[in-house]
Design an enzyme around this catalytic site. Structure first.
Site: not given
Length: 419
Positions: A84, A88, A351
């Site tokens: 992560e 990010r 997505e």
């Protein structure tokens, strides 16, 4: 323009109620820090930098940049998800640097990259999933089977780490991810498939669970993108992608009784006829790969991409909110729908619209724009609240309960897909 307005609304509320925290909680009008980022702050700021910039929200971009310069503290002491933090924070900083050339983004990305390196100190060089950014201690997720590392996590570092080497001149970042690839090439793959769990100690698979959704998803995406990013010179990545896709098509792609093509999950040779929202990125990925396939395979893969994207659209179209569930099944009479309550939520994920974007750009079939617009209308109707956007707990009810979370990827990915 509508999308730009949505982005500005999401950002303005984050800034007003949660600036410097990781995410906005729009119903309670406060910020959320969470425990994924090891004490790092400002996930929404860093994740949204490139979207603010390309949407020409100049004032907002300057606010964000100023926060990164003045308030983004990397001297934290907590347990972070390597994956992560990479996608990010490092991804966000690198994108901002390449768009603007501003030195602050480069130096922060490199400083943070350095803090992730101890995670790779394992017998195989496959990193552990959790790292303390202060002490450098790392360990595996408690829930991951037998201390294993997760394919989608260690397989989704490649793009960023190559750029860290390029921008610093320090080869260590590229060496770490090239070694991961070496381990993956060497290990025996059941039926040519990549299971989701690998031991960082032995370098062997820990259990034979294969999924193109969560736990596996972005590993495949990073293979095709590694090849494209290398100016199509990284033939190893292309071969791994081609071979993996062939195995996926042979063993996991199925057609339902109602004629929908989906990608099942595989547990030790037994198929689970379920597809996760996260797996819906694969329509766009397969289309992107098809563009570069041999002539006779190209149409085949474009057709497959269109069919999978259509199935994901059905998961949205068959819900009362016109937003799709976290996972949907094909083993009962109801196809492309979630059966259990625990899979009915929608957390502003990108997505499906991302696949619409790729399909639109590669085919110019207007239906993909139409489908994208349906999602915009549904987001406005069901997810927009007084102070931002929130996920919902059940897509099958038109009076949804909000989950009180404006995810950073909503600004970084979902809204960017329409731009």
């Amino acid at each position: 323009m509508k999308i730009k307005e949505m982005m500005k609304f999401a950002w303005d509320n984050y800034k007003q109620y949660a600036f410097g925290k990781n995410e906005l909680r729009p119903l309670t009008k406060n910020g959320h820090i969470g425990n994924m980022f090891g004490g790092l702050r400002g996930a929404t700021v860093v994740d949204a930098l490139d979207t603010l910039y390309i949407m020409e929200l100049e004032e907002e971009f300057q606010e964000a940049k100023k926060w990164v310069e003045k308030s983004f503290d990397l001297n934290v002491n907590g347990e972070a998800s390597l994956f992560e933090v990479n996608i990010r924070y490092i991804g966000g900083l690198l994108a901002a640097y390449y768009l603007t050339g501003e030195e602050v983004f480069r130096s922060k990305a490199l400083e943070l990259g350095e803090k992730l390196l101890p995670a790779f100190n394992t017998p195989t060089g496959i990193p552990r999933g959790v790292i303390n950014l202060g002490s450098g201690m790392s360990w595996s997720w408690g829930w991951a089977s037998a201390g294993s590392s997760i394919l989608a996590e260690f397989g989704t570092l490649h793009l960023e780490f190559l750029h860290l080497t390029e921008l610093s001149g320090n080869p260590v970042f590229a060496e770490k991810v090239m070694n991961i690839r070496k381990v993956l090439n060497r290990v025996e793959k059941p039926q040519g498939l990549y299971p989701n769990f690998l031991s960082p100690v032995t370098g062997n698979w820990v259990q034979h669970h294969v999924s193109i959704g969560g736990l596996g998803d972005s590993f495949y995406e990073y293979l095709i993108k590694s090849w494209l990013m290398s100016d199509k010179k990284d033939s190893e990545a292309k071969k791994m992608y081609d071979d993996a896709l062939e195995a996926i098509e042979k063993h996991l792609v199925r057609r339902s009784a109602g004629g929908l093509t989906y990608i099942a999950e595989w547990r030790g040779g037994i198929l689970d006829h379920k597809m996760g929202h996260l797996a819906c990125f694969s329509g766009g990925m397969i289309a992107l790969g098809a563009e570069h396939a041999s002539e006779e395979r190209k149409q085949h893969y474009m057709d497959l991409a269109a069919e999978i994207t259509n199935t994901c659209h059905e998961s949205y179209a068959r819900s009362d909110t016109k937003l799709g569930p976290e996972a949907f099944r094909f083993d009962t009479g109801t196809e492309a729908m979630a059966t259990r309550l625990s899979e009915r939520y929608y957390i502003l994920r990108p997505e499906v619209v991302e696949s619409y974007m790729y399909m639109w750009r590669l085919t110019h079939d207007l239906k993909y724009r139409q489908w994208g617009w349906e999602v915009v209308k549904a987001l406005e109707k069901h997810c927009r609240v007084e102070a931002g956007f929130s996920g919902i707990r059940d897509v099958y009810t038109t009076v949804p309960t909000h989950d009180n979370m404006q995810q950073s990827f909503f600004l970084a990915e979902t809204l960017k897909s329409w731009h």
